[in-house]
Design an enzyme around this catalytic site. Structure first.
Site, PDB file in Angstrom:
ATOM      1  CG  HIS A  83      24.468  64.517  20.507  1.00 41.22           C
ATOM      2  ND1 HIS A  83      23.521  63.370  20.796  1.00 41.22           N
ATOM      3  CD2 HIS A  83      23.048  65.112  19.987  1.00 41.22           C
ATOM      4  CE1 HIS A  83      22.450  63.171  20.605  1.00 41.22           C
ATOM      5  NE2 HIS A  83      22.195  64.470  19.981  1.00 41.22           N
TER       6      HIS A  83
ATOM      7  CG  HIS B  77      23.556  65.839  23.678  1.00 43.42           C
ATOM      8  ND1 HIS B  77      24.910  66.074  23.819  1.00 43.42           N
ATOM      9  CD2 HIS B  77      24.006  64.307  24.102  1.00 43.42           C
ATOM     10  CE1 HIS B  77      25.620  65.459  24.224  1.00 43.42           C
ATOM     11  NE2 HIS B  77      25.056  64.334  24.283  1.00 43.42           N
TER      12      HIS B  77
ATOM     13  CD  GLU C  45      28.086  62.661  24.479  1.00 42.79           C
ATOM     14  OE1 GLU C  45      26.871  61.827  24.276  1.00 42.79           O
ATOM     15  OE2 GLU C  45      28.201  63.092  25.561  1.00 42.79           O
TER      16      GLU C  45
ATOM     17  CG  HIS D 131      22.800  58.999  34.717  1.00 42.67           C
ATOM     18  ND1 HIS D 131      22.259  57.886  34.209  1.00 42.67           N
ATOM     19  CD2 HIS D 131      23.910  59.425  33.752  1.00 42.67           C
ATOM     20  CE1 HIS D 131      22.805  57.788  32.873  1.00 42.67           C
ATOM     21  NE2 HIS D 131      23.789  58.761  32.738  1.00 42.67           N
TER      22      HIS D 131
ATOM     23  CG  HIS E 267      25.704  65.571  29.044  1.00 45.33           C
ATOM     24  ND1 HIS E 267      24.465  64.937  28.713  1.00 45.33           N
ATOM     25  CD2 HIS E 267      26.375  65.244  28.002  1.00 45.33           C
ATOM     26  CE1 HIS E 267      24.588  63.960  27.835  1.00 45.33           C
ATOM     27  NE2 HIS E 267      25.988  64.178  27.641  1.00 45.33           N
TER      28      HIS E 267
END
Length: 255
Positions: A173, A179, A149, A100, A143
């Site tokens: 976040h 999260h 964010e 990812h 992470h």
């Protein structure tokens, strides 16, 4: 044609630019040709109730009323123009083997700070696309981030939190806050075969990412009446799956 709602991001240092494509090359992500600017024009118009002109100064909005159109002006020179961009024109770049990748590959626009590689703000989207990675947990991995964010959903259902995150909503976040996908998304992504599939069709999620801390307004905390006080419960049901004895299978060697 009616009431319009949306999300707004304002920066106080620098301007938004296209990200440096680096090894991607000349084409990909948001292409310059797809940004549209208005054709120069003017209007000579008056209305009985007048026009309300808004101006922002030191974080406050001020207004004034005038009878004639604020667009009755010509002979303007410069290259600082408003523009618009259709998010459906974004050319997605992603992994075609494994892992990812960092969501920076979905950056539409960035406002860089004086420190190279560190953004005052990035505008990132998660548009419809193909997902083809093998041997990969395809949702965003769990992470903590040195950036703040702020995520929003324009339409559809975000694949990492399909329930409870509605269009028009938002999540924040803050930097170094752990999260990741909710429990439902984890179990689903951990058990389905890693076959090529379409994701996010009919969906457009986005993220404002910043190296600065974001402060929530008092209205958002106390006055809007839309706070999700049970948001943290989306991670209930996540268990530890660590196995110290697990080792990846050795690749077969053909003679």
């Amino acid at each position: 044609d009616g009431l319009t709602r949306g999300y707004m991001l304002e920066v106080y240092d620098g301007h938004f630019t296209l990200p440096d494509l680096g090894p991607i090359g000349a084409n990909g992500l948001a292409n310059p040709r797809d940004f549209l600017i208005p054709t120069a024009a003017f209007e000579e118009r008056k209305i009985a109730d007048g026009f309300i002109v808004f101006n922002k100064f030191q974080g406050h909005l001020f207004s004034a009323r005038q009878l004639h159109s604020p667009f009755d002006v010509v002979a303007w020179h410069g290259n600082y123009t408003p523009y618009k961009y259709n998010l459906d024109n974004f050319c997605v770049v992603n992994s075609v083997s494994f892992d990812h990748l960092d969501p920076s590959i979905f950056t539409v626009l960035t406002c860089q700070s004086n420190k190279p590689g560190t953004a005052i703000a990035d505008f990132v989207i998660f548009p419809p696309r193909w997902s083809v990675q093998e041997h990969t947990f395809r949702l965003p991995y769990y992470h903590r981030n040195c950036m703040s964010e702020f995520m929003g959903l324009i339409k559809g259902a975000y694949e990492a939190k399909e329930d409870g995150f509605c269009a028009g909503g938002a999540t924040l976040h803050s930097m170094m806050t752990p999260h990741g996908p909710d429990a439902q998304g984890f179990h689903k992504s951990s058990t389905i075969p890693c076959e090529p599939k379409r994701v996010a069709d009919g969906t457009m999620a986005f993220m404002f990412e910043s190296s600065l801390s974001l402060r929530v307004t008092r209205w958002a905390e106390e006055g809007c009446g839309r706070r999700d006080l049970s948001y943290h419960s989306c991670w209930d049901g996540l268990d530890s799956h660590f196995d110290p004895n697990w080792k990846p299978a050795k690749p077969s060697v053909s003679s």
